[in-house]
Design an enzyme around this catalytic site. Structure first.
Site, PDB file in Angstrom:
ATOM      1  N   PRO A   2       0.743  -1.124  -0.005  1.00 19.06           N
ATOM      2  CG  PRO A   2      -0.720  -1.432   1.711  1.00 19.06           C
ATOM      3  CD  PRO A   2       0.536  -2.167   1.079  1.00 19.06           C
ATOM      4  CD  GLU A   3       3.500   2.420  -3.818  1.00 21.86           C
ATOM      5  OE1 GLU A   3       3.425   3.600  -4.632  1.00 21.86           O
ATOM      6  OE2 GLU A   3       4.345   1.571  -4.409  1.00 21.86           O
ATOM      7  CE  LYS A  54       4.991   4.483   0.606  1.00 23.05           C
ATOM      8  NZ  LYS A  54       6.120   3.745   0.406  1.00 23.05           N
TER       9      LYS A  54
END
Length: 338
Positions: A2-3, A54
């Protein structure tokens, strides 16, 4: 992994899924998780979320009159390699749900779960963003751009641009697939020195003679690297915001999803291919029964693939036998040759 866009979409999901829900009780942690316990309990509270780079902040806000009386509590999550939020029935929790928030009665009881298969995700109590991270490329573009161009003397920009783009002090929210897309669109060699690439942006200033609309058009048509660090994550958010789930067979398609299915590939040779081979165009009705195109006497024979010209094609390969002068005759005894 995940970014920035995925964290932003996760916060949107929490706000939409939990906007009309009331939660109650304690926050339940998985016994195998190494993250800290969440010391929060309330008879009624709401959950909201916001994202920056993030990181995702989850805020637990007690409702007026809830017991015990207490202040809101905030948690900051970093998703690691596989973190996500899911809303599931309380009696059918998903696997690897390491932190759970339960809704208040009446049933059916639901649970907002932080799911992390690989257990690299983290949460911290207090709600403070991790120190040292720069402005968010998605929501704080002007501060992000200024932070990068002001600190080009930092030794981080001595490294290749492909490495510098992962430094969260300057590119908070950029990860592997985003940097690959950005460098590809600009045709920038990934091992070019980061300072060399970014110093050119300091000298680039739009002409004062251009109008505002012309400046905007020029940016959209020819974005630089820092502008793509902002626009590419926005594209990901727009793509992730619309469901693309497969529909069951027989379900009607939406007008925007309705596309003409391409015809199946034809097994017969095309007209152009037939003309190159010297075959006359012949339909099924015109073709005599029991014959094929290869049996037409007017069509020159086509040599099989791998055969030399001048040799007749045979069904099997026979190795020629050499006959010696002293070879014993194989004729049976008692026979007379003519």
């Amino acid at each position: 992994m995940p970014e920035g866009p995925e964290l932003h979409l996760a916060s949107r999901f929490v706000n939409e899924a939990c906007g009309g829900l009331v939660f109650s009780g304690c926050v339940e942690k998985s016994p195998i998780s190494r993250n800290p316990e969440v010391p929060f309990e309330s008879s009624a509270y709401h959950i909201s979320a916001s994202a920056r780079g993030k990181e995702l902040r989850l805020t637990l806000s007690p409702l007026p009159g809830a017991q015990p009386s207490r202040e809101p509590l905030a948690l900051v999550f970093r998703f690691g390699m596989s973190g996500s939020f899911q809303l599931a029935p309380g009696d059918a929790l998903p696997a690897h749900a390491h932190l759970r928030f339960y809704t208040a009665p009446p049933p059916p009881r639901l649970a907002l779960c932080f799911v992390d298969i690989r257990r690299f995700g983290r949460w911290d109590i207090g709600g403070e963003w991790q120190p040292g991270r720069g402005p968010c490329v998605l929501r704080e573009y002007e501060q992000f751009r200024e932070n990068v161009l002001r600190n080009l003397a930092d030794k981080a920009f001595d490294r290749p641009i492909c490495e510098a783009l992962l430094d969260q002090r300057f590119f908070n929210g950029i990860g592997n697939y985003l940097r690959a897309e950005i460098l590809y669109r600009l045709r920038i060699p990934p091992f070019e020195k980061a300072r060399t690439v970014l110093e050119a942006l300091q000298q680039h200033k739009p002409s004062p003679e251009l109008t505002l609309s012309q400046k905007i058009r020029a940016k959209l048509q020819n974005p630089d690297l820092l502008e793509l660090c902002h626009s590419v994550p926005k594209e990901v958010v727009q793509l992730g915001g619309k469901s693309r789930k497969k529909k069951p067979k027989g379900a009607s398609r939406d007008p925007e999803d309705r596309m003409e299915d391409p015809p199946p590939p034809s097994k017969s040779p095309s007209r152009t291919r037939r003309a190159r081979r010297g075959h006359p165009e012949q339909t099924t009705a015109q073709q005599p029964e029991g014959t094929s195109l290869q049996e037409d006497p007017e069509v020159p024979p086509v040599a099989e693939k791998g055969k030399r010209r001048g040799r007749q094609a045979t069904s099997a390969y026979h190795k020629p036998q050499s006959i010696k002068a002293d070879t014993v005759s194989l004729e049976p005894e008692g026979t007379v040759s003519p």
